[in-house]
Design a protein around this motif. Structure first.
Motif, PDB file in Angstrom:
ATOM      1  N   PHE A   7      -7.975   6.087 -11.134  1.00 14.76           N
ATOM      2  CA  PHE A   7      -8.336   5.732  -9.772  1.00 14.76           C
ATOM      3  C   PHE A   7      -7.852   4.341  -9.379  1.00 14.76           C
ATOM      4  O   PHE A   7      -8.149   3.879  -8.282  1.00 14.76           O
ATOM      5  CB  PHE A   7      -9.857   5.804  -9.585  1.00 14.76           C
ATOM      6  N   SER A   8      -7.108   3.666 -10.236  1.00 13.69           N
ATOM      7  CA  SER A   8      -6.677   2.307  -9.923  1.00 13.69           C
ATOM      8  C   SER A   8      -5.756   2.227  -8.696  1.00 13.69           C
ATOM      9  O   SER A   8      -5.854   1.250  -7.953  1.00 13.69           O
ATOM     10  CB  SER A   8      -6.027   1.655 -11.138  1.00 13.69           C
ATOM     11  N   PRO A   9      -4.878   3.206  -8.424  1.00 13.34           N
ATOM     12  CA  PRO A   9      -4.106   3.114  -7.177  1.00 13.34           C
ATOM     13  C   PRO A   9      -4.990   3.154  -5.931  1.00 13.34           C
ATOM     14  O   PRO A   9      -4.765   2.406  -4.978  1.00 13.34           O
ATOM     15  CB  PRO A   9      -3.177   4.332  -7.222  1.00 13.34           C
ATOM     16  N   MET A  10      -6.014   4.007  -5.943  1.00 12.76           N
ATOM     17  CA  MET A  10      -6.897   4.095  -4.793  1.00 12.76           C
ATOM     18  C   MET A  10      -7.681   2.798  -4.605  1.00 12.76           C
ATOM     19  O   MET A  10      -7.817   2.304  -3.479  1.00 12.76           O
ATOM     20  CB  MET A  10      -7.866   5.269  -4.963  1.00 12.76           C
ATOM     21  N   ILE A  11      -8.174   2.223  -5.685  1.00 10.75           N
ATOM     22  CA  ILE A  11      -8.913   0.964  -5.591  1.00 10.75           C
ATOM     23  C   ILE A  11      -7.981  -0.163  -5.164  1.00 10.75           C
ATOM     24  O   ILE A  11      -8.362  -1.037  -4.378  1.00 10.75           O
ATOM     25  CB  ILE A  11      -9.609   0.664  -6.925  1.00 10.75           C
ATOM     26  N   SER A  57       0.840  -1.210   0.000  1.00 14.48           N
ATOM     27  CA  SER A  57       0.000   0.000   0.000  1.00 14.48           C
ATOM     28  C   SER A  57       0.871   1.255   0.000  1.00 14.48           C
ATOM     29  O   SER A  57       0.596   2.210  -0.741  1.00 14.48           O
ATOM     30  CB  SER A  57      -0.921   0.012   1.214  1.00 14.48           C
ATOM     31  N   SER A 106       2.387   6.904  -6.641  1.00 15.70           N
ATOM     32  CA  SER A 106       1.386   7.871  -7.080  1.00 15.70           C
ATOM     33  C   SER A 106       1.852   9.306  -6.868  1.00 15.70           C
ATOM     34  O   SER A 106       1.618  10.173  -7.712  1.00 15.70           O
ATOM     35  CB  SER A 106       0.069   7.639  -6.334  1.00 15.70           C
ATOM     36  N   ILE A 133      -5.340   0.133  -3.232  1.00 17.43           N
ATOM     37  CA  ILE A 133      -5.084   0.302  -1.798  1.00 17.43           C
ATOM     38  C   ILE A 133      -6.283  -0.174  -0.992  1.00 17.43           C
ATOM     39  O   ILE A 133      -6.127  -0.846   0.037  1.00 17.43           O
ATOM     40  CB  ILE A 133      -4.730   1.773  -1.478  1.00 17.43           C
ATOM     41  N   LEU A 134      -7.485   0.143  -1.439  1.00 20.96           N
ATOM     42  CA  LEU A 134      -8.678  -0.337  -0.732  1.00 20.96           C
ATOM     43  C   LEU A 134      -8.756  -1.858  -0.761  1.00 20.96           C
ATOM     44  O   LEU A 134      -9.115  -2.491   0.242  1.00 20.96           O
ATOM     45  CB  LEU A 134      -9.936   0.278  -1.350  1.00 20.96           C
ATOM     46  N   GLU A 143      -2.082  -3.143 -10.053  1.00 23.53           N
ATOM     47  CA  GLU A 143      -2.891  -2.078 -10.640  1.00 23.53           C
ATOM     48  C   GLU A 143      -3.385  -2.391 -12.050  1.00 23.53           C
ATOM     49  O   GLU A 143      -4.439  -1.899 -12.456  1.00 23.53           O
ATOM     50  CB  GLU A 143      -2.099  -0.775 -10.669  1.00 23.53           C
ATOM     51  N   VAL A 177       1.282   4.326  -2.794  1.00 25.18           N
ATOM     52  CA  VAL A 177       1.146   5.751  -2.445  1.00 25.18           C
ATOM     53  C   VAL A 177       2.374   6.534  -2.905  1.00 25.18           C
ATOM     54  O   VAL A 177       2.247   7.607  -3.514  1.00 25.18           O
ATOM     55  CB  VAL A 177       0.923   5.913  -0.922  1.00 25.18           C
TER      56      VAL A 177
END
Length: 85
Positions: A64-68, A16, A23, A70-71, A47, A20
């Motif tokens: 938005f793939s990094p955020m998804i 994670s 990104s 990480i989730l 990713e 970050v």
């Protein structure tokens, strides 16, 4: 918690943070160079599938793939925590 559970827990946490950092490095004017390439090599298997599914439904300029990712890693981390307690 077993050693395998602890290792999986920290692996997801480290992945994670790598996402970050990678990104944030996209905002740098130089692009990050070889360090960015190493981070990209580590995170691309995570990713890339998310990105391919997202581009079927959205075609915007923001990725938005990094955020998804990480989730998803947070969810997997919680599942690993519950399995190995």
């Amino acid at each position: 918690m077993s050693t395998i559970g602890i290792a999986i827990y920290y692996l997801f946490d480290i992945l994670s943070w790598i996402i970050v950092i990678k990104s944030f490095m996209t905002w740098l004017p130089s692009g990050g160079g070889k360090f960015y390439d190493v981070l990209s090599t580590i995170t691309e298997p995570i990713e890339s599938p998310i990105r391919s599914v997202m581009y079927r439904y959205t075609n915007g300029p923001v990725d938005f793939s990094p955020m998804i990712a990480i989730l998803a890693l947070m969810l997997l981390k919680n599942i690993a925590l519950r399995l190995f307690i």
